[in-house]
Design a protein around this motif. Structure first.
Motif, PDB file in Angstrom:
ATOM      1  N   GLU A 234       1.911  12.367 -10.039  1.00 34.39           N
ATOM      2  CA  GLU A 234       3.004  11.596 -10.630  1.00 34.39           C
ATOM      3  C   GLU A 234       3.020  10.143 -10.162  1.00 34.39           C
ATOM      4  O   GLU A 234       4.068   9.548  -9.936  1.00 34.39           O
ATOM      5  CB  GLU A 234       4.350  12.269 -10.343  1.00 34.39           C
ATOM      6  CG  GLU A 234       4.462  13.641 -10.971  1.00 34.39           C
ATOM      7  CD  GLU A 234       5.831  14.261 -10.800  1.00 34.39           C
ATOM      8  OE1 GLU A 234       6.509  13.953  -9.809  1.00 34.39           O
ATOM      9  OE2 GLU A 234       6.224  15.055 -11.664  1.00 34.39           O
ATOM     10  N   VAL A 235       1.838   9.565 -10.005  1.00 29.99           N
ATOM     11  CA  VAL A 235       1.720   8.130  -9.722  1.00 29.99           C
ATOM     12  C   VAL A 235       1.098   7.428 -10.920  1.00 29.99           C
ATOM     13  O   VAL A 235       1.643   6.443 -11.428  1.00 29.99           O
ATOM     14  CB  VAL A 235       0.884   7.878  -8.453  1.00 29.99           C
ATOM     15  CG1 VAL A 235       0.647   6.377  -8.253  1.00 29.99           C
ATOM     16  CG2 VAL A 235       1.578   8.469  -7.234  1.00 29.99           C
ATOM     17  N   LEU A 257       0.126   3.141 -14.542  1.00 26.97           N
ATOM     18  CA  LEU A 257       1.121   3.874 -13.777  1.00 26.97           C
ATOM     19  C   LEU A 257       1.944   4.767 -14.702  1.00 26.97           C
ATOM     20  O   LEU A 257       2.114   4.482 -15.888  1.00 26.97           O
ATOM     21  CB  LEU A 257       2.049   2.909 -13.044  1.00 26.97           C
ATOM     22  CG  LEU A 257       1.410   2.045 -11.943  1.00 26.97           C
ATOM     23  CD1 LEU A 257       2.443   1.083 -11.367  1.00 26.97           C
ATOM     24  CD2 LEU A 257       0.827   2.918 -10.847  1.00 26.97           C
ATOM     25  N   ARG A 261       7.426   7.445 -12.567  1.00 27.46           N
ATOM     26  CA  ARG A 261       6.699   7.646 -11.315  1.00 27.46           C
ATOM     27  C   ARG A 261       7.646   8.193 -10.257  1.00 27.46           C
ATOM     28  O   ARG A 261       8.792   7.773 -10.139  1.00 27.46           O
ATOM     29  CB  ARG A 261       6.098   6.305 -10.873  1.00 27.46           C
ATOM     30  CG  ARG A 261       5.309   6.356  -9.569  1.00 27.46           C
ATOM     31  CD  ARG A 261       4.645   5.003  -9.308  1.00 27.46           C
ATOM     32  NE  ARG A 261       5.580   3.911  -9.494  1.00 27.46           N
ATOM     33  CZ  ARG A 261       6.453   3.505  -8.569  1.00 27.46           C
ATOM     34  NH1 ARG A 261       6.489   4.120  -7.400  1.00 27.46           N
ATOM     35  NH2 ARG A 261       7.270   2.506  -8.811  1.00 27.46           N
TER      36      ARG A 261
END
Length: 733
Positions: A234-235, A257, A261
């Motif tokens: 989840e970056v 991204l 995030r």
């Protein structure tokens, strides 16, 4: 009475043979005793493996790993699952002085699913873990093995997702080496990424992207496209288009991204892959992260699977709870006597009263012995079911009929009994004199074994009132649970037990005569009906090839028995010839009786796959569709009412309801006019997802009929279904 005595004799022989065969099947299928290293579902075969080439001693490393063999089109996930999914997780149970390391994750691959991109594994993968043996480790007293326990959980997905788990136990010899799985571990180590020096490489934030600059990659990669897998979830956005380029020997990539995030790490580890090769590099993150936002959600399929497991509806409770369950089991056992496979055994047993009409004491003793055999057998079957469920197996009532081998064995048993009742042979023709006279010398033991036989032939059946009682049984403490199984046995034995304690009962029966032989042959036909039922069940499991194989073997068996009843040289020649043909046929056709040629399963998978394709609600209404995990939740979330028929080919009550109430055209028209979606969950073969769905309803057997609607508790209907009940339940939603 000749017919009763002959049936008793053949029953004694057959019940021992069937029990031995059934026990071997169960032990092989569920891996009873000792290690428990394999857990199989319809999607994954998971096996715990070990590799200790230098033995086990202080300072050495022992490798263990969970090998996942995925069925075609199914996959599990890497440590960073990508857009959706969950990584496989381990919980170890180890003796003092043994420490488990981290999973050595093999190189992942990208798994596109619509607009999503996930990271994971297909085919076969081994998740290896090092165990460090410290000086504090000491083997248990009087043991030369290291016991390793593992509780693993994984999410397996295709277009739908199914959370699964398993408990494993492995005993590794302390002395000597364990290298049997060396090739599997070597393959796993080869699939590990190589460490890449961070010298000259950079990872920095550039607006809404991470800019990666790598030096030191092999020159053979220059100009080729590479894949990047961040280990931190989840970056970055796996499904967003990334750019990459080469400038001499330096590779650059821009990783967008995630819009939502959830992490802002100061350092990140990344895995770079190309055609089965991989490199791992860990770099500090340069620059300031944009403001954090809420973590991203999961895919609809995963969310439906998680919701189905997390938001478990309250089990359907019986009025009066435990006492009502006992009464339901008692009534269900009584009704089992009417099943075509049970009734002939009971009828012959009752007719034995005519042999010694005045021996009231003998009848009472026989009735008690028969009851003890029935009750003890049901309690043993209950203990087996509860024990296997406690060991992590997804089972319910009728689990034995989900195995083609057991279905085949029962078909053989019922054929032998039917041929005996029809007068083709007498057991005394084949048995030694001592065994032939066993019934006369030990009538009590004979009655006890007849009770065991009654349970053997009754176990495939499910009668009304049984489902809710047995469903409650698996949620109760062991003593109460076994009491329900005992009540089921009492119900089955009650008619004969009562008859044995009524002195005048024998006088109500006609005097012995030719009518008894006529009745005996008449009772053969219910047995042959049961054989047809077993063949039909196998057809649902293994297709038309399985049916043909079983019928051929039953024909050869019948011919063999007939040939043995002949006399002289002709018997030797014919019996030997047919026996050789039977051995050849068993070798040639045996695979079609197993799961090796399970065309029915393949067809079922194909049908399930076709059901995952988009369909309009109009297409779904008015016709039965295949149930699958998460589908009910998806449909109810759209405001639809769903009716699910949990059924199986081996369930007599299911087939009765299917041909009567569920085939009523006016009822189907009413359901269609109310836009009810009809789903059918077929439990003919083992299906962990269906077992779990039944457990959430407080049941562990079929039939089960239930209405689902958003915001309303699931409405479970009766096992013997009526049109009026379905309409009443529908109007109350």
């Amino acid at each position: 009475m000749t017919c009763a005595r002959s049936l008793y004799r053949v029953c004694q022989f057959l019940v021992f043979s069937a029990a031995t065969f059934f026990a071997s099947v169960v032990c092989a299928q569920f891996n009873l005793g000792g290690d428990k290293t394999i857990v199989s579902t319809d999607q994954v075969r998971a096996e715990l493996l070990a590799h200790a080439p230098e033995g086990i001693s202080a300072g050495r490393t022992v490798w263990v790993g969970l090998q996942l063999r995925h069925k075609p089109e199914w996959h599990t996930y890497w440590k960073n699952s990508g857009d959706s999914g969950l990584p496989t997780q381990f919980e170890w149970s180890l003796p003092p002085g043994v420490l488990a390391g981290e999973i050595a994750w093999p190189l992942p691959k990208k798994l596109p699913l619509g607009t999503l991109v996930n990271y994971g594994y297909e085919g076969t993968v081994l998740l290896a873990v090092p165990l460090t043996i410290s000086p504090n480790f000491s083997p248990p007293p009087q043991s030369n093995k290291l016991q390793v326990g593992l509780r693993a959980s994984w999410l397996v997905c295709r277009t739908e997702c199914i959370p699964e788990e398993g408990e494993f136990l492995l005993n590794i010899p302390i002395q000597g080496s364990t290298v049997l799985n060396a090739a599997a571990f070597q393959t796993a180590w080869t699939a590990q990424p190589q460490n890449l020096s961070a010298t000259g490489s950079r990872l920095r934030i550039n607006g809404k992207a991470l800019e990666l600059i790598l030096e030191g990659l092999p020159k053979s990669l220059i100009g080729k496209s590479l894949d990047v897998f961040p280990e931190t979830a989840e970056v970055t956005n796996p499904s967003a288009q990334s750019s990459q380029s080469w400038q001499g020997g330096i590779w650059q990539a821009s990783l967008p991204l995630a819009d939502q995030r959830s992490a802002s790490p100061s350092t990140m580890a990344l895995v770079i892959t190309h055609e089965g090769q991989g490199w791992r590099v860990q770099l500090p993150v340069e620059g300031a992260w944009p403001a954090n936002v809420k973590a991203s959600g999961v895919s609809p399929a995963l969310q439906a699977a998680l919701d189905a497991n997390a938001q478990t509806p309250e089990p359907a409770a019986l009025p009066g709870s435990f006492l009502a369950a006992l009464l339901g089991a008692l009534l269900g056992g009584l009704l089992l006597n009417l099943m075509p496979c049970v009734f002939p055994v009971l009828a012959i047993k009752v007719l034995s009263f005519t042999q010694h009409a005045d021996d009231h004491r003998g009848h009472r003793i026989s009735g008690v012995a028969y009851t003890l055999g029935v009750v003890a057998s049901f309690m043993a079957l209950g203990l087996l079911l509860l024990g296997l469920r406690a060991a992590g197996e997804s089972l319910g009532w009728g689990f034995q009929l989900q195995n083609p081998l057991v279905v085949t064995a029962l078909a053989v048993l019922f054929t032998l009994i039917g041929l005996n009742l029809a007068g083709l042979y007498e057991f005394g023709q084949f048995a030694p004199t001592a065994l032939s006279s066993f019934q006369a010398k030990h009538p009590v033991v004979d009655s006890f074994f007849t009770g065991i036989l009654a349970v053997a032939v009754a176990s495939p059946c499910s009668a009304p009132f049984m489902g809710a009682s047995l469903g409650l049984a698996v949620t109760l403490p062991s003593v109460q649970a076994i009491s329900i199984f005992a009540a089921l046995g009492v119900g089955l034995a009650l008619p004969y037990l009562l008859a044995s304690f009524v002195p005048s009962f024998a006088s109500w029966l006609p005097k012995p005569g030719a009518w008894m032989q006529v009745l005996r042959r008449l009772l053969a036909f219910p047995m042959f009906m049961t054989v047809i039922w077993m063949v039909w069940i196998l057809g649902h499991q293994n297709g038309v090839d399985g049916v043909g194989a079983l019928l051929t073997l039953l024909l050869i068996l019948s011919a063999l028995i007939w040939s043995i009843t002949l006399s002289g040289q002709l018997r030797v020649v014919l019996a030997s010839t047919i026996l050789l043909i039977g051995i050849w046929a068993l070798w040639a056709l045996g695979p079609y009786l197993l799961e090796l040629h399970s065309t029915a399963e393949n067809n079922s998978s194909s049908n399930a796959t076709s059901q995952t394709q988009p369909q309009t609600q109009n297409q779904l209404q008015g016709q039965w569709q295949a149930w699958r995990p998460g589908l009910v939740e998806q449909l109810t979330a759209q405001g639809k009412t769903v009716f699910v028929d949990f059924t199986a080919a081996w369930c007599v009550t299911c087939q009765y309801n299917k041909q009567t109430t569920l085939a009523d055209q006016q009822l189907l028209a009413d359901l269609k006019s109310r836009q009810v979606i009809l789903l059918r969950a077929d439990w003919t073969r083992r299906d962990a997802a269906i077992t779990a769905a039944l457990a959430r309803l407080g049941r562990n057997g079929v039939p089960v009929y239930v209405f689902y609607k958003q915001g309303v508790a699931p409405k479970v209907l009766s096992e013997v279904l009526s049109v009026a009940e379905v309409r009443s339940a529908l109007s109350g939603l």
